[in-house]
Design a protein around this motif. Structure first.
Motif, PDB file in Angstrom:
ATOM      1  N   LYS A  26       0.867  -1.157   0.019  1.00  0.00           N
ATOM      2  CA  LYS A  26       0.056  -0.015  -0.146  1.00  0.00           C
ATOM      3  C   LYS A  26       0.943   1.131   0.016  1.00  0.00           C
ATOM      4  CE  LYS A  26      -4.027  -1.784   2.449  1.00  0.00           C
ATOM      5  NZ  LYS A  26      -5.063  -1.461   3.444  1.00  0.00           N
ATOM      6  N   ASP A  31      -4.812   2.418  -1.905  1.00  0.00           N
ATOM      7  CA  ASP A  31      -4.754   1.019  -1.880  1.00  0.00           C
ATOM      8  C   ASP A  31      -4.201   0.512  -3.420  1.00  0.00           C
ATOM      9  OD1 ASP A  31      -5.400   0.824   0.762  1.00  0.00           O
ATOM     10  OD2 ASP A  31      -7.257   0.314   0.270  1.00  0.00           O
ATOM     11  N   TYR A  56      -1.605  -9.043  -2.395  1.00  0.00           N
ATOM     12  CA  TYR A  56      -3.010  -8.226  -2.395  1.00  0.00           C
ATOM     13  C   TYR A  56      -3.577  -8.511  -1.287  1.00  0.00           C
ATOM     14  CZ  TYR A  56      -1.839  -7.254  -7.175  1.00  0.00           C
ATOM     15  OH  TYR A  56      -1.024  -6.933  -8.427  1.00  0.00           O
ATOM     16  N   TYR A  57      -4.497  -7.900  -0.727  1.00  0.00           N
ATOM     17  CA  TYR A  57      -5.437  -8.075   0.433  1.00  0.00           C
ATOM     18  C   TYR A  57      -6.686  -8.706  -0.376  1.00  0.00           C
ATOM     19  CZ  TYR A  57      -2.701  -5.484   3.166  1.00  0.00           C
ATOM     20  OH  TYR A  57      -1.424  -4.864   3.733  1.00  0.00           O
ATOM     21  N   GLU A  59      -9.223 -10.518   0.562  1.00  0.00           N
ATOM     22  CA  GLU A  59     -10.390 -10.307   1.278  1.00  0.00           C
ATOM     23  C   GLU A  59     -11.107  -9.137   0.882  1.00  0.00           C
ATOM     24  OE1 GLU A  59      -7.536  -8.829   3.979  1.00  0.00           O
ATOM     25  OE2 GLU A  59      -7.416 -10.747   3.034  1.00  0.00           O
ATOM     26  N   GLU A  60     -10.393  -7.986   0.375  1.00  0.00           N
ATOM     27  CA  GLU A  60     -11.131  -6.656  -0.031  1.00  0.00           C
ATOM     28  C   GLU A  60     -11.553  -7.063  -1.651  1.00  0.00           C
ATOM     29  OE1 GLU A  60      -8.241  -3.739   0.632  1.00  0.00           O
ATOM     30  OE2 GLU A  60      -8.043  -4.106   2.784  1.00  0.00           O
TER      31      GLU A  60
END
Length: 122
Positions: A26, A31, A56-57, A59-60
């Protein structure tokens, strides 16, 4: 808000290696996942696996676009951390088969687009 653009002529794997090497997940301003969308189209990807998404995230992510690549293989656990994924675009690749096990992780999936591939079976 700062925007990042990737020149298509730059090798995606070099960029990915740099991101991982410097742990740039980030920035202070923004983001890498914008409004729940992760767009990885037109990057000449050939294989999809969980390591591809490790920076990467997941869950987003609600919308994942892997269209217009050279994808031939999708490993069965590639999307295991995409718990809220609603839309998956795999169009315009070279996929010949899709292992049914990739769907066991995608309980929220509402739209799957897989046209313009070399699918023989699912």
């Amino acid at each position: 808000m700062r925007k990042f653009y990737i020149n298509k002529s730059i090798n995606f794997f070099i960029i990915l290696a740099l991101i991982i090497s410097f742990s740039v997940i980030k920035t202070e301003d923004e983001d890498l996942i914008i409004n729940g969308e992760l767009n990885l189209r037109n990057l000449n990807l050939e294989i999809v696996n969980a390591r591809l998404f490790s920076i990467y995230y997941e869950e987003e992510v609600l919308f994942l676009n892997l269209g217009n690549n050279l994808i031939k293989k999708i490993e069965y656990d590639s999307f295991k951390d995409f718990v809220h994924l609603e839309q998956l675009y795999l169009s315009h690749n070279q996929i010949e088969s899709i292992d049914w096990r990739i769907f066991r992780y995608l309980s929220e999936l509402k739209k799957l687009q897989i046209d313009s591939n070399r699918l023989k079976y699912i």
